[in-house]
Design a protein around this motif. Structure first.
Motif, PDB file in Angstrom:
ATOM      1  N   THR A  67      13.058  -0.805   1.138  1.00  0.00           N
ATOM      2  CA  THR A  67      12.396  -1.314  -0.243  1.00  0.00           C
ATOM      3  C   THR A  67      12.140  -0.035  -1.259  1.00  0.00           C
ATOM      4  N   ILE A  68      11.682   1.038  -0.840  1.00  0.00           N
ATOM      5  CA  ILE A  68      11.175   1.879  -1.857  1.00  0.00           C
ATOM      6  C   ILE A  68      12.434   2.519  -2.373  1.00  0.00           C
ATOM      7  N   TRP A  69      13.629   2.646  -1.972  1.00  0.00           N
ATOM      8  CA  TRP A  69      14.780   3.094  -2.533  1.00  0.00           C
ATOM      9  C   TRP A  69      15.308   2.004  -3.538  1.00  0.00           C
ATOM     10  N   LYS A  70      15.322   0.780  -3.225  1.00  0.00           N
ATOM     11  CA  LYS A  70      15.815  -0.069  -4.093  1.00  0.00           C
ATOM     12  C   LYS A  70      15.002  -0.590  -5.171  1.00  0.00           C
ATOM     13  N   SER A  71      13.674  -0.520  -5.260  1.00  0.00           N
ATOM     14  CA  SER A  71      12.886  -1.255  -5.953  1.00  0.00           C
ATOM     15  C   SER A  71      11.889  -0.426  -6.766  1.00  0.00           C
TER      16      SER A  71
ATOM     17  N   THR B 168       5.554   3.351  -6.980  1.00  0.00           N
ATOM     18  CA  THR B 168       5.803   2.965  -8.313  1.00  0.00           C
ATOM     19  C   THR B 168       5.167   3.636  -9.470  1.00  0.00           C
ATOM     20  N   ILE B 169       3.926   3.680  -9.253  1.00  0.00           N
ATOM     21  CA  ILE B 169       3.016   4.093 -10.017  1.00  0.00           C
ATOM     22  C   ILE B 169       3.365   5.631 -10.130  1.00  0.00           C
ATOM     23  N   VAL B 170       3.269   6.301  -9.205  1.00  0.00           N
ATOM     24  CA  VAL B 170       3.503   7.772  -9.146  1.00  0.00           C
ATOM     25  C   VAL B 170       4.643   8.100  -9.819  1.00  0.00           C
TER      26      VAL B 170
ATOM     27  N   PHE C  46       0.667  -1.319  -0.136  1.00  0.00           N
ATOM     28  CA  PHE C  46       0.036  -0.062  -0.133  1.00  0.00           C
ATOM     29  C   PHE C  46       0.965   1.268  -0.016  1.00  0.00           C
ATOM     30  N   VAL C  47       2.128   1.091   0.245  1.00  0.00           N
ATOM     31  CA  VAL C  47       2.813   2.259   0.020  1.00  0.00           C
ATOM     32  C   VAL C  47       3.945   2.142  -0.778  1.00  0.00           C
ATOM     33  N   ALA C  48       4.773   1.235  -1.056  1.00  0.00           N
ATOM     34  CA  ALA C  48       5.737   1.195  -1.768  1.00  0.00           C
ATOM     35  C   ALA C  48       5.199   0.759  -3.430  1.00  0.00           C
ATOM     36  N   PHE C  49       4.227   0.158  -3.405  1.00  0.00           N
ATOM     37  CA  PHE C  49       3.812  -0.232  -4.989  1.00  0.00           C
ATOM     38  C   PHE C  49       2.986   1.106  -5.279  1.00  0.00           C
TER      39      PHE C  49
END
Lengths: 515, 324
Positions: B192-196, B114-116, B108-111
């Motif tokens: 996770t955000i930074w890496k993927s 990605t779209i943004v 709900f946060v990282a995914f």
């Protein structure tokens, strides 16, 4: 279409344990032996500490093969991953003839009790293998599984716990080595607050403690302090009954002491995350922290590192003190006296004839000649003997380190250590070594042994690790202030209800049987 | 996935050929007709048989007291014993909770991020800038978790790390970010955000490239602003991609975290850091509790299955096509 139907199945498989994949082997695997014919080589799985394992054509390996009468086929595993590898190898098809077993893990004990390892008790007692007859039956007993000896243990000094202190800081502040826990606290305070390095800055602290695995009774600084306070050593015999050390009031008292050390800032702040294997020496060397509770060899190791920096003044930095008295008496924390053992799996060594071959080879490897090869190397090549001491050839120091970091791991020395000790290079080295020996003798008298060392309870075997973790985590959470005394009590209650009570009952039953 | 879609699409023009007389042989005829497609599927099928289905035979040790020496056949059958033990263990709710919370954060946060990021990149008109940024955000994907965790340890080291010193300066207190249970999840999420995130944008950018440009032109004429165009044209156009990615992501989530979480956990944050995978490693590989850890692994797989079906069901409820 097919792919679609497989999708959920595949997912289940993806999720299930990779172990399952390696687990399909039966009990009939094993190399070497094959049928019942005599072994023509001996495969040994052992850990190594050196930077790299020995090459296949290693000269010490060749000499040991000659000595053993069998070609040694070594399977070296880095020490850090040895425990993992042991469990994976046990579940696989390629089982070596001899395995160094470092801990009585569930995987090992279950295999042993199902008959997967030779019970060596009778063979070792027979006297047919003089170099494998223990000089210390108590230690052999402790290495057993409920009295059954499944391996030839690797002997270690019984007393190793000690306190290493910055000698120059003691001198600067005009303080003495501590003799009891109150003085230790005072020393940690002084090292933190009284500017022991005299640089006018508040940049030092007392004790250096690294992160420790989630287990109890593994020789951590915390374990040492708890024993000094009289909490026993993992188990405590109270009126013929075994009780876990962490249920004693002394244990809580020790925890409060540890909490005080941390709360007052006498310990490095990253005590919960510092990597002990790579960073423990650093603050001591760089003059940030001044006290380390660890094994005695930490002191000589640190002295060696100071020597690398400046060989002229290196004798001024390291002081060694043994176990100190606590508020409830004077106790010392000993090691179990061994570090794992060499066990013989039945999957690869299938007949008694083969077993005798293996034991004969191990007997030779434990002879004086074998011990010298394993611990010192090749006389006249990388070392020479002077006055009964080994003098290492400096140009071949790398090789000496390789030998002591690898081949020494298959040495047992159960009948006594016969190899050469390194010759002290300076008076200070000799002094430090002498102090070590003296402290060992002194501390041995007050050593508190674990009365449950040889006992393996059924329940502990299935969830002992999780149980230990409950206590180990609660301990550090309490010390750090994350939980209060009620939280600590709750953790102990959880330990009891989730199997701990059963463990205690089983341990006491076994304790009664083995006397 | 693409193979399946191709077969389906290739199947649609089939009615053009006279169907009636071939009925008895229909199945076989289809096989002959699409034989090359089927041959191309073989490696995939083999892969699943060999590495996914076959190992499941070994999963039966979850129902036994597996001792390697006795072999799988020879070990004692204990039925649901290990499952009962695990489910009644106080560790279970904790593991489940930790696993689900981390999964939820990632979903709900990282995914959505990605779209943004993909939308932002899509709006960049200067192609040099766009390409540079794209390359830069892809780089972290190629670093191993060990490196990422080491970097974090350096940045957040208590007292000495630049980020921890900065944060300490803001809050006025000294916090051990690496050991504080309250900081564990934020740090994991940040990593996770930074890496993927960057890497995840690739598929969305591809989907964005195929959005019909005429619609934008029409919208501009109608006076739609940027936000309106994004909301009413771009997002609906890539919605199927989002849904498929979401479902795939859900399946992966329980598997990917091990290295990262294992490296980030320590004695003080273990209460929030323990997840199924670390627990399986701990009990199975380190302690040799083969059967018990397999039972835990299977339980995790069931949670994963429930998540997948759940997401798929949700997708269908929102009138989207699921993946099955």
């Amino acid at each position: 279409m097919r792919t679609r139907r497989l999708a959920p199945l595949a997912l289940l498989a993806v999720g299930s344990l990779a172990l399952a994949a390696c687990g399909s082997g039966g009990g009939d695997g094993g190399d070497g032996g094959g049928g019942g014919e005599a072994l023509d080589s001996l495969s040994i799985m052992a850990p190594y500490f050196s930077a790299t394992p020995p090459e296949d054509d290693d000269p010490v390996g060749a000499k040991l093969s000659e000595l053993a009468g069998l070609d040694l086929d070594m399977q070296w595993v880095p020490n850090a991953e040895y425990g993992d590898r042991t469990n994976v190898v046990l579940a696989g098809d390629e089982i070596p003839d001899v395995m160094v077993i470092q801990q009585k893990s569930q995987g090992f004990v279950q295999t042993a009790e199902a008959g997967g390892f030779w019970d060596l008790t009778e063979y070792l007692a027979s006297g047919d293998y003089p170099n494998l007859v223990t000089e210390n039956p108590d230690v052999q007993q402790a290495s057993s599984v409920n009295g059954k000896v499944y391996g030839v243990y690797r002997a270690r000094d019984v007393v190793r716990t000690s306190i290493t202190i910055r000698k120059d800081w003691l001198k600067n502040l005009g303080l003495e080595e501590p003799t009891n826990t109150d003085e230790l606290m005072a020393l940690a305070k002084a090292f933190t607050e009284d500017d022991p390095d005299g640089n006018g800055k508040d940049d030092t602290y007392g004790m250096i403690i690294p992160a420790w695995g989630a287990s109890i009774g593994t020789g951590s600084p915390y374990d040492a302090i708890e024993t000094w306070f009289g909490a026993g050593n993992v188990w405590k015999d109270e009126g013929g009954q075994l009780i876990p050390s962490f249920t004693t009031p002394e244990w809580k008292q020790a925890l409060d002491y540890e909490k005080q050390l941390i709360e007052n800032g006498y310990v490095n702040k990253d005590y919960a995350t510092m990597d002990g294997s790579t960073q423990w020496n650093e603050p001591f060397l760089n003059g940030k922290g001044g006290i380390i509770i660890d094994v005695q060899s930490r002191a000589s190791q640190l002295a060696g590192l100071f020597k690398e920096k400046d060989p002229k003044t290196y004798d001024q930095f390291v002081a060694l003190q043994g176990n100190i008295a606590g508020p409830n008496g004077d106790f010392a924390l000993p090691t179990p006296g061994y570090s794992g053992f060499l066990a013989v799996p039945k999957a690869s060594v299938q007949t008694e004839e083969q077993l005798k071959q293996v034991l004969t080879a191990l007997n030779e490897l434990s002879s004086t000649e074998g011990q010298v090869l394993e611990n010192n190397g090749i006389e006249g090549d990388n070392f020479t003997v002077e006055d009964g001491f080994a003098v290492n050839d400096e140009s071949k120091q790398d090789y000496t380190d390789l030998v002591s970091g690898s081949w020494a791991q298959i040495g047992t020395n159960v009948a006594g250590y016969e190899a050469y000790k390194p010759k002290p290079e300076t008076e200070y080295d000799a002094e430090l070594e002498q102090e070590r020996v003296d402290l060992q003798a002194k501390d041995l008298e007050k050593a508190v042994f674990n009365p449950g060392a040889a006992l393996v309870s059924e329940t502990y075997m299935t969830n002992g690790v999780q149980l230990d973790q409950v206590i180990a985590d609660a301990r550090i959470q309490y010390i750090s202030g994350q939980i209060d005394e009620a939280g600590l009590d709750a953790a102990i209650a959880q330990w009891k209800s989730s199997g701990g009570d059963a463990v205690t009952a089983e341990m006491n039953e076994l304790y009664g049987q083995l006397g | 996935m693409t193979a399946v879609v191709d077969v389906e699409q290739a199947g649609t023009p089939a009615p053009a050929a006279p169907p009636a007389p071939r009925r008895p042989h229909r199945g076989w005829a289809r096989v002959v007709r699409y034989r090359w497609l089927l041959v191309m599927m073989l490696p995939g099928i083999l892969y699943f048989l060999l590495f996914r289905i076959w190992p499941m035979w070994g999963a039966q040790i979850a129902f036994k007291n597996y001792v390697p020496f006795l072999g799988i056949q020879g070990s004692e059958w204990v039925g649901w014993h290990h499952f009962q033990e695990f489910f009644s263990n106080p560790d279970f709710p904790r593991l489940l909770g930790n696993t689900l919370i981390l999964a939820a954060l990632s979903l709900f946060v990282a995914f959505p991020l990605t779209i943004v990021l993909a939308l932002l990149l899509n709006e960049v008109r200067l192609s040099v800038l766009k390409r540079t940024v794209q390359t830069l955000v892809y780089i972290p994907h190629f670093l191993s978790w060990t490196v990422v965790v080491s970097l974090t340890a350096l940045l957040f080291a208590i007292g000495t790390g630049p980020l921890s010193s900065f944060l300490d300066g803001l809050t006025g207190t000294e916090t051990n970010y690496l050991a504080d249970p309250d900081w564990f999840r934020p740090l994991i999420l940040l990593q996770t955000i930074w890496k993927s995130t960057g890497w995840g944008t690739i598929i969305f950018l591809a989907a964005l490239a195929s959005v019909d440009q005429e619609q934008y032109e029409a919208a501009v004429i109608d006076g739609a602003g940027r936000w309106q165009r994004t909301w009413h044209i771009t997002l609906p156009a890539i919605r199927p991609t989002i849904i498929v990615m979401l479902i795939l992501q859900t399946g992966e989530i329980l598997n990917t975290g091990f290295e990262q979480i294992y490296l980030m956990s320590n004695a003080l944050n273990r209460t929030v850091a323990d997840v199924f995978d670390t627990y399986v490693y701990f009990t199975g590989i380190q302690q040799g509790a083969y059967s018990y850890s397999t039972a835990v692994g299977l339980s995790k797989a069931i949670v994963g299955l429930v998540l997948i079906f759940g997401t798929n069901w949700l997708a269908k409820r929102f009138n989207q096509q699921g993946i099955f």
